[in-house]
Design a protein around this motif. Sequence first.
Motif, short mmCIF file in Angstrom:
data_model
loop_
_atom_site.label_atom_id
_atom_site.label_comp_id
_atom_site.label_asym_id
_atom_site.label_seq_id
_atom_site.Cartn_x
_atom_site.Cartn_y
_atom_site.Cartn_z
N THR A 1 6.99 -10.81 -0.55
CA THR A 1 7.27 -10.10 0.70
C THR A 1 8.68 -9.53 0.74
N THR A 2 9.51 -9.82 -0.26
CA THR A 2 10.88 -9.30 -0.27
C THR A 2 10.88 -7.78 -0.43
N GLN B 1 9.30 -4.76 -3.52
CA GLN B 1 8.14 -4.03 -3.02
C GLN B 1 7.42 -3.30 -4.15
N TRP B 2 8.19 -2.81 -5.12
CA TRP B 2 7.59 -2.11 -6.26
C TRP B 2 6.70 -3.05 -7.08
N LEU C 1 1.27 -5.01 -8.59
CA LEU C 1 0.32 -6.11 -8.72
C LEU C 1 -0.97 -5.81 -7.96
N LEU C 2 -0.84 -5.22 -6.79
CA LEU C 2 -2.03 -4.90 -6.01
C LEU C 2 -2.85 -3.81 -6.67
N ARG C 3 -2.20 -2.76 -7.12
CA ARG C 3 -2.91 -1.61 -7.68
C ARG C 3 -3.67 -1.97 -8.96
N GLY D 1 -0.42 7.55 -6.31
CA GLY D 1 0.03 7.03 -7.59
C GLY D 1 -0.84 5.95 -8.19
N GLY D 2 -1.85 5.48 -7.47
CA GLY D 2 -2.71 4.44 -7.98
C GLY D 2 -3.85 5.01 -8.81
N PRO D 3 -4.61 4.14 -9.46
CA PRO D 3 -5.76 4.60 -10.25
C PRO D 3 -6.79 5.29 -9.37
#
Length: 288
Positions: A226-227, A231-232, A237-239, A257-259
């Motif tokens: 959460t810092t 954020q990057w 990690l999510l994408r 910018g995601g797949p």
Amino acid sequence: MSTPDQPGPPPADGAVTPGPYAAYTSPIPVVRTHLGHAIAAEWTKLRSVRSTLWTLGVYVLLVVGTGLLIGLGVSASSTDLRGEENTLALGIVGVLVGSVCLVTLGALTTTSEYTTGLIRTTMTTCPSRVRVLLAKAVVFFLLAFTVTLVCSTLVGFLQTSLLSGSGAPRPTGDQWLKATVGVSLFLALLGLVSLLVGSMLRHAAAAITVMIGVVLAPLVLALFVTTQSLQWLRTGLLRYSVPFQLSVFYTGRLGDGGPTGWDPVWIMLGVAVVAFAGAWALLNRRDV
């Protein structure tokens, strides 16, 4: 001079005369082995193991059963689905949960032979280790792809028929293709990576643990990062986590910018190629 009933003189200078079976020719034809024979052998082994039937049975039950329950629940809630873009996205829950079964089966496909010692017989019968590894990969990939394709297609038809009275839009051809063929390719490649990791680790529990970590760890880590300065990392990690990659086939994209489109398939294919190279290198270097 010797007769047929009497032995002749002993050979001179220690020479050995041919025995009575020297001219024998086996009636069994000698066939040059190839990849097809290795694939047939691996298919026989895979379908003969009880764990294959149980794992795939649970996989089908999770994918089809979860998809059917979600479809029944949404249709019974009298929810208006006119604003939904892709009703096939309801099937992602069952597919994601069932992916653990494919990961487990992929790891067991190779590690079970090391546990029982059958790998020694396999390598003796087929000394070409790359052929053995390739045959395992082909058999497992085709099996995982076929089963997933049938399950995802069946779930899609069940859900669209259940939600037809809720105003849900009919899925387009492109949505059907991604929700069936795209998802099947992605999950089959994910299971193939598990098979290759199992070949490298040679231990079922270790391979399954590593692969479950690959599937779940990025998403779990992203939830606790959460810092603002990281954020990057959270976004990455999510994408590129497996659940979000899988959702691309239903939603189309994951932000800027995601797949998008078929990118998850190419990403997983690249991971599988790297894993195959690593498994091949270790298989040639180590004893069985």
